[in-house]
Design a protein around this motif. Structure first.
Motif, PDB file in Angstrom:
ATOM      1  N   THR A 192     153.779  21.104  90.728  1.00  0.00           N
ATOM      2  CA  THR A 192     154.642  19.925  90.784  1.00  0.00           C
ATOM      3  C   THR A 192     155.069  19.725  92.230  1.00  0.00           C
ATOM      4  N   PRO A 193     154.723  18.592  92.855  1.00  0.00           N
ATOM      5  CA  PRO A 193     155.117  18.374  94.247  1.00  0.00           C
ATOM      6  C   PRO A 193     156.629  18.331  94.421  1.00  0.00           C
ATOM      7  N   LEU A 194     157.127  19.049  95.416  1.00  0.00           N
ATOM      8  CA  LEU A 194     158.544  19.069  95.736  1.00  0.00           C
ATOM      9  C   LEU A 194     158.869  18.251  96.967  1.00  0.00           C
ATOM     10  N   ALA A 195     158.021  18.388  97.992  1.00  0.00           N
ATOM     11  CA  ALA A 195     158.290  17.707  99.262  1.00  0.00           C
ATOM     12  C   ALA A 195     156.974  17.438  99.979  1.00  0.00           C
ATOM     13  N   ALA A 196     156.987  16.411 100.821  1.00  0.00           N
ATOM     14  CA  ALA A 196     155.832  16.072 101.646  1.00  0.00           C
ATOM     15  C   ALA A 196     156.319  15.791 103.065  1.00  0.00           C
ATOM     16  N   PHE A 197     155.600  16.275 104.045  1.00  0.00           N
ATOM     17  CA  PHE A 197     155.973  16.122 105.440  1.00  0.00           C
ATOM     18  C   PHE A 197     154.791  15.556 106.202  1.00  0.00           C
ATOM     19  N   LEU A 199     154.303  20.464  99.585  1.00  0.00           N
ATOM     20  CA  LEU A 199     154.737  21.729  99.007  1.00  0.00           C
ATOM     21  C   LEU A 199     155.034  21.506  97.541  1.00  0.00           C
ATOM     22  N   GLY A 200     154.589  22.429  96.692  1.00  0.00           N
ATOM     23  CA  GLY A 200     154.826  22.295  95.265  1.00  0.00           C
ATOM     24  C   GLY A 200     155.065  23.639  94.610  1.00  0.00           C
TER      25      GLY A 200
END
Length: 136
Positions: free
Chosen positions: A126-131, A94-95
């Motif tokens: 800009t990447p915020l989180a990765a799952f 998510l970005g």
């Protein structure tokens, strides 16, 4: 399996996965979706490059069908579900991006360093989180 049969199978699965993902985004809490997305793959299939390409193709084609109108998050969730079903570890990323007075969000799938579904637009976010799966 002939290419035409394979194409039909992948498109059918992608359509069902997209419908389920759209329902999940609409009716389930985001914490539940992201918890599901972070689950590891049970049986890892490391050499699924061709399968990953077929999944990306099927999701992109099914999402643009008339009446589907699937946005990036349902596409990413559906692609991750299809990849997980095939034992291919992937990350849902998510970005955000800022444009003057607006903030935009985007979701995409990564396998290792390669961006799969939604990856064309991912470069400006800009990447915020990765799952999900670890980098390979």
């Amino acid at each position: 399996m002939t290419p035409q049969t394979k194409r039909r199978v992948y498109l059918r699965e992608a359509t069902i996965a997209l419908l389920l993902a759209r329902l999940a985004v609409r009716f389930l809490p985001s914490a539940r979706l992201l918890e599901w997305s972070a689950r590891p793959v049970r049986n890892v299939h490391r050499f699924g490059t061709e399968d990953a390409e077929w999944v990306a193709w099927a999701i992109d084609h099914a999402a643009t069908k008339r009446g589907m109108n699937a946005l990036c998050l349902p596409r990413a969730l559906a692609a991750q579900a299809m990849l997980r079903h095939r034992g291919i570890a992937s990350r849902l990323c998510l970005g955000i991006a800022r444009n003057e007075n607006q903030v935009s969000a985007h979701a995409w799938i990564e396998i290792g360093e390669r961006k799969l579904t939604g990856g064309d637009e991912a470069g400006r976010f800009t990447p915020l989180a990765a799952f999900g799966g670890a980098k390979t």
